[in-house]
Design a protein around this motif. Structure first.
Motif, PDB file in Angstrom:
ATOM      1  N   PHE A   1     -10.430   4.407  -0.642  1.00 25.47           N
ATOM      2  CA  PHE A   1     -10.835   4.435  -2.052  1.00 25.47           C
ATOM      3  C   PHE A   1     -12.332   4.659  -2.143  1.00 25.47           C
ATOM      4  N   TYR A   2     -12.775   5.048  -3.331  1.00 23.02           N
ATOM      5  CA  TYR A   2     -14.196   4.957  -3.660  1.00 23.02           C
ATOM      6  C   TYR A   2     -14.319   4.561  -5.122  1.00 23.02           C
ATOM      7  N   SER A   3     -15.382   3.848  -5.463  1.00 22.93           N
ATOM      8  CA  SER A   3     -15.596   3.407  -6.840  1.00 22.93           C
ATOM      9  C   SER A   3     -16.910   3.966  -7.367  1.00 22.93           C
ATOM     10  N   THR A   4     -17.001   4.022  -8.684  1.00 20.99           N
ATOM     11  CA  THR A   4     -18.142   4.633  -9.353  1.00 20.99           C
ATOM     12  C   THR A   4     -18.684   3.715 -10.437  1.00 20.99           C
ATOM     13  N   LYS A   5     -19.995   3.560 -10.474  1.00 25.18           N
ATOM     14  CA  LYS A   5     -20.649   2.926 -11.612  1.00 25.18           C
ATOM     15  C   LYS A   5     -20.918   4.027 -12.631  1.00 25.18           C
ATOM     16  N   MET A   6     -20.316   3.887 -13.797  1.00 17.84           N
ATOM     17  CA  MET A   6     -20.400   4.944 -14.799  1.00 17.84           C
ATOM     18  C   MET A   6     -21.729   4.907 -15.551  1.00 17.84           C
ATOM     19  N   LYS A   7     -22.199   6.073 -15.919  1.00 12.82           N
ATOM     20  CA  LYS A   7     -23.400   6.185 -16.742  1.00 12.82           C
ATOM     21  C   LYS A   7     -23.173   5.443 -18.055  1.00 12.82           C
ATOM     22  N   GLY A   8     -24.112   4.552 -18.402  1.00 14.90           N
ATOM     23  CA  GLY A   8     -23.985   3.781 -19.631  1.00 14.90           C
ATOM     24  C   GLY A   8     -23.329   2.425 -19.449  1.00 14.90           C
ATOM     25  N   SER A   9     -22.753   2.149 -18.271  1.00 20.10           N
ATOM     26  CA  SER A   9     -22.127   0.853 -18.029  1.00 20.10           C
ATOM     27  C   SER A   9     -23.189  -0.177 -17.644  1.00 20.10           C
ATOM     28  N   LEU A  10     -22.913  -1.447 -17.934  1.00 16.71           N
ATOM     29  CA  LEU A  10     -23.861  -2.510 -17.619  1.00 16.71           C
ATOM     30  C   LEU A  10     -24.050  -2.655 -16.115  1.00 16.71           C
TER      31      LEU A  10
ATOM     32  N   LEU B   1       0.810  -1.217   0.000  1.00 14.48           N
ATOM     33  CA  LEU B   1       0.000   0.000   0.000  1.00 14.48           C
ATOM     34  C   LEU B   1       0.846   1.271   0.000  1.00 14.48           C
ATOM     35  N   ARG B   2       2.155   1.127   0.088  1.00 17.90           N
ATOM     36  CA  ARG B   2       3.026   2.301   0.161  1.00 17.90           C
ATOM     37  C   ARG B   2       3.524   2.709  -1.211  1.00 17.90           C
ATOM     38  N   THR B   3       4.002   3.957  -1.311  1.00 17.77           N
ATOM     39  CA  THR B   3       4.563   4.481  -2.552  1.00 17.77           C
ATOM     40  C   THR B   3       5.770   5.346  -2.238  1.00 17.77           C
ATOM     41  N   SER B   4       6.736   5.340  -3.149  1.00 21.56           N
ATOM     42  CA  SER B   4       7.888   6.214  -3.033  1.00 21.56           C
ATOM     43  C   SER B   4       7.763   7.423  -3.958  1.00 21.56           C
ATOM     44  N   ASP B   5       6.636   7.518  -4.648  1.00 17.27           N
ATOM     45  CA  ASP B   5       6.383   8.608  -5.591  1.00 17.27           C
ATOM     46  C   ASP B   5       5.717   9.771  -4.856  1.00 17.27           C
ATOM     47  N   PRO B   6       6.398  10.903  -4.703  1.00 22.10           N
ATOM     48  CA  PRO B   6       5.817  12.033  -3.957  1.00 22.10           C
ATOM     49  C   PRO B   6       4.609  12.660  -4.642  1.00 22.10           C
ATOM     50  N   THR B   7       4.411  12.355  -5.924  1.00 20.58           N
ATOM     51  CA  THR B   7       3.258  12.932  -6.622  1.00 20.58           C
ATOM     52  C   THR B   7       1.969  12.173  -6.326  1.00 20.58           C
ATOM     53  N   ARG B   8       2.078  11.007  -5.714  1.00 16.07           N
ATOM     54  CA  ARG B   8       0.867  10.271  -5.337  1.00 16.07           C
ATOM     55  C   ARG B   8       0.342  10.855  -4.034  1.00 16.07           C
ATOM     56  N   LYS B   9      -0.632  11.709  -4.115  1.00  8.35           N
ATOM     57  CA  LYS B   9      -1.249  12.287  -2.928  1.00  8.35           C
ATOM     58  C   LYS B   9      -2.663  12.736  -3.278  1.00  8.35           C
ATOM     59  N   GLY B  10      -3.545  12.648  -2.301  1.00 13.74           N
ATOM     60  CA  GLY B  10      -4.948  12.964  -2.534  1.00 13.74           C
ATOM     61  C   GLY B  10      -5.643  11.853  -3.297  1.00 13.74           C
ATOM     62  N   LEU B  11      -6.793  12.167  -3.846  1.00 12.91           N
ATOM     63  CA  LEU B  11      -7.561  11.191  -4.622  1.00 12.91           C
ATOM     64  C   LEU B  11      -7.028  11.117  -6.045  1.00 12.91           C
ATOM     65  N   MET B  12      -6.639   9.915  -6.452  1.00 14.30           N
ATOM     66  CA  MET B  12      -6.088   9.718  -7.788  1.00 14.30           C
ATOM     67  C   MET B  12      -6.778   8.537  -8.461  1.00 14.30           C
ATOM     68  N   LYS B  13      -7.129   8.718  -9.708  1.00 13.23           N
ATOM     69  CA  LYS B  13      -7.826   7.684 -10.467  1.00 13.23           C
ATOM     70  C   LYS B  13      -6.950   6.457 -10.644  1.00 13.23           C
ATOM     71  N   VAL B  14      -7.556   5.280 -10.498  1.00  9.85           N
ATOM     72  CA  VAL B  14      -6.854   4.010 -10.695  1.00  9.85           C
ATOM     73  C   VAL B  14      -6.646   3.796 -12.191  1.00  9.85           C
ATOM     74  N   ARG B  15      -5.382   3.683 -12.588  1.00  8.78           N
ATOM     75  CA  ARG B  15      -5.073   3.530 -14.008  1.00  8.78           C
ATOM     76  C   ARG B  15      -4.191   2.318 -14.293  1.00  8.78           C
ATOM     77  N   SER B  16      -3.170   2.094 -13.485  1.00 12.02           N
ATOM     78  CA  SER B  16      -2.183   1.061 -13.776  1.00 12.02           C
ATOM     79  C   SER B  16      -2.522  -0.265 -13.098  1.00 12.02           C
ATOM     80  N   PHE B  17      -1.822  -1.315 -13.517  1.00 12.60           N
ATOM     81  CA  PHE B  17      -1.985  -2.627 -12.899  1.00 12.60           C
ATOM     82  C   PHE B  17      -1.567  -2.578 -11.431  1.00 12.60           C
ATOM     83  N   GLY B  18      -0.493  -1.858 -11.138  1.00 12.78           N
ATOM     84  CA  GLY B  18      -0.057  -1.721  -9.756  1.00 12.78           C
ATOM     85  C   GLY B  18      -1.111  -1.074  -8.884  1.00 12.78           C
ATOM     86  N   GLU B  19      -1.813  -0.085  -9.415  1.00  9.06           N
ATOM     87  CA  GLU B  19      -2.874   0.577  -8.652  1.00  9.06           C
ATOM     88  C   GLU B  19      -4.076  -0.343  -8.481  1.00  9.06           C
TER      89      GLU B  19
END
Length: 330
Positions: free
Chosen positions: A163-172, A98-116
């Motif tokens: 974290f929080y997740s969202t069901k997108m408009k138009g998704s099944l 759950l830790r990161t060495s990247d100082p730019t990871r702060k606040g709410l950030m969208k999950v994009r990568s496999f690591g995330e």
């Protein structure tokens, strides 16, 4: 670990298949070793766990893609408790994942990568689902998110804390149905126990509303627990512009499947005697007992897993004009 060492979320390539192949090869190599040659993994608590196949298992990362798994190490005392994860040909404690060495990871950030995605899985299934979930008759196991679920991780002080997740408009709405969500829906949310009572639940609601500024209506997954209503009440009192936007919804969120949350909050309080005090356990953002309910083919977490201290509040008489305004929302 030395401070300069990167953590898995910072170095994992976006190759779930390659990662799983490496984990399977490692598992097969352990099966071929003699029992006396077992390695030891030291836990942060000082306990040492033998790395042998009887203490290992593969966990499914995505609900809709069961072929993608990660190899985990479980506690000898409690086989339901994961203590480490095999990533990048090395074992990492769950806290280090759950830790990161990247100082730019702060606040709410969208999950994009496999690591995330792995971090989201650890927070969701292992931390909430196994370690920080209140177990009672109403609780159910929290399933992994789908592979393409929209989610944001909350980062603070070099670690993922929620974290929080969202069901997108138009998704099944789920497998086996052609129905699609008719509005964005605030679906699952969690904040670690050590970070609760700091207003993070309302901060996530604000972020959700800001993310979909162009949408006139936004949903919150039904059913909403009494403690979650208190978070929503606090948020809507502070942000009146969203009172007509937030709706408690059942999939797919058609007009007949919506109830205005601000109106429900008003009606709930209107039933209390004037000047009465709300129950102490339901003030502010007291959400220390996340709950979830089975809905279609998914589990929906209905509480937001964190708290914000509010001493107490009194029910104030509501003007009839406000009630008329509220009725206009439904």
């Amino acid at each position: 670990l030395p401070a300069e060492v990167a953590y898995p979320v910072d170095i994992l390539e976006d190759s779930p298949e390659g990662h799983q192949a490496a984990a399977q090869a490692y598992y097969d190599s352990l099966r071929e070793r003699a029992p006396t040659a077992a390695e030891i993994f030291p836990l942060p608590t000082g306990e040492q766990v033998k790395l042998e196949t009887s203490s290992l298992c593969f966990c499914t990362v995505y609900r809709d893609e069961p072929q993608h798994k990660i190899l985990v190490l479980v506690s000898p005392q409690d086989t339901k408790t994961v203590v480490a994860v095999y990533l990048k040909e090395s074992w990492w404690s769950t806290e280090d994942v759950l830790r990161t060495s990247d100082p730019t990871r702060k606040g709410l950030m969208k999950v994009r990568s496999f690591g995330e995605r792995i971090v989201l899985f650890i927070l969701n299934v292992i931390i909430f689902g196994k370690l920080e979930r209140s177990l009672d008759d109403e609780d159910m196991f929290f399933l992994p998110h789908p592979a393409k679920e929209q989610a944001k991780i909350l980062w603070r002080d070099g670690a993922a804390i929620g974290f929080y997740s969202t069901k997108m408009k138009g998704s099944l709405c789920g497998n086996g149905t052609n129905a699609c969500y008719q509005l964005p829906v605030f679906d699952t949310v969690f904040v670690r126990k050590k970070c609760r009572r700091q207003g993070l639940g309302t901060a996530m609601l604000q972020d959700f509303c800001d993310t979909f500024q162009e949408e006139e209506a936004l949903g919150v997954s039904c059913p909403i627990s009494p403690t979650m209503y208190q978070v929503l009440r606090q948020f809507l009192l502070a942000c009146p512009a969203h009172r007509g936007r937030l709706w408690e919804v059942e999939p797919p969120g058609a007009w007949g499947q919506r109830a205005n949350i601000w109106l429900k909050v008003y009606l709930q309080e209107a039933r209390l005697p004037e000047g009465s005090i709300a129950q102490p356990g339901c003030t502010g953002e007291d959400m220390s007992r996340p709950r979830q309910t089975l809905q279609d083919d998914r589990l929906v977490q209905c509480d937001h897993g964190e708290s914000h201290k509010v001493e107490q509040w009194c029910v104030i008489p509501w003007p009839s004009s406000l009630f008329c305004d509220l009725l206009a929302f439904v």
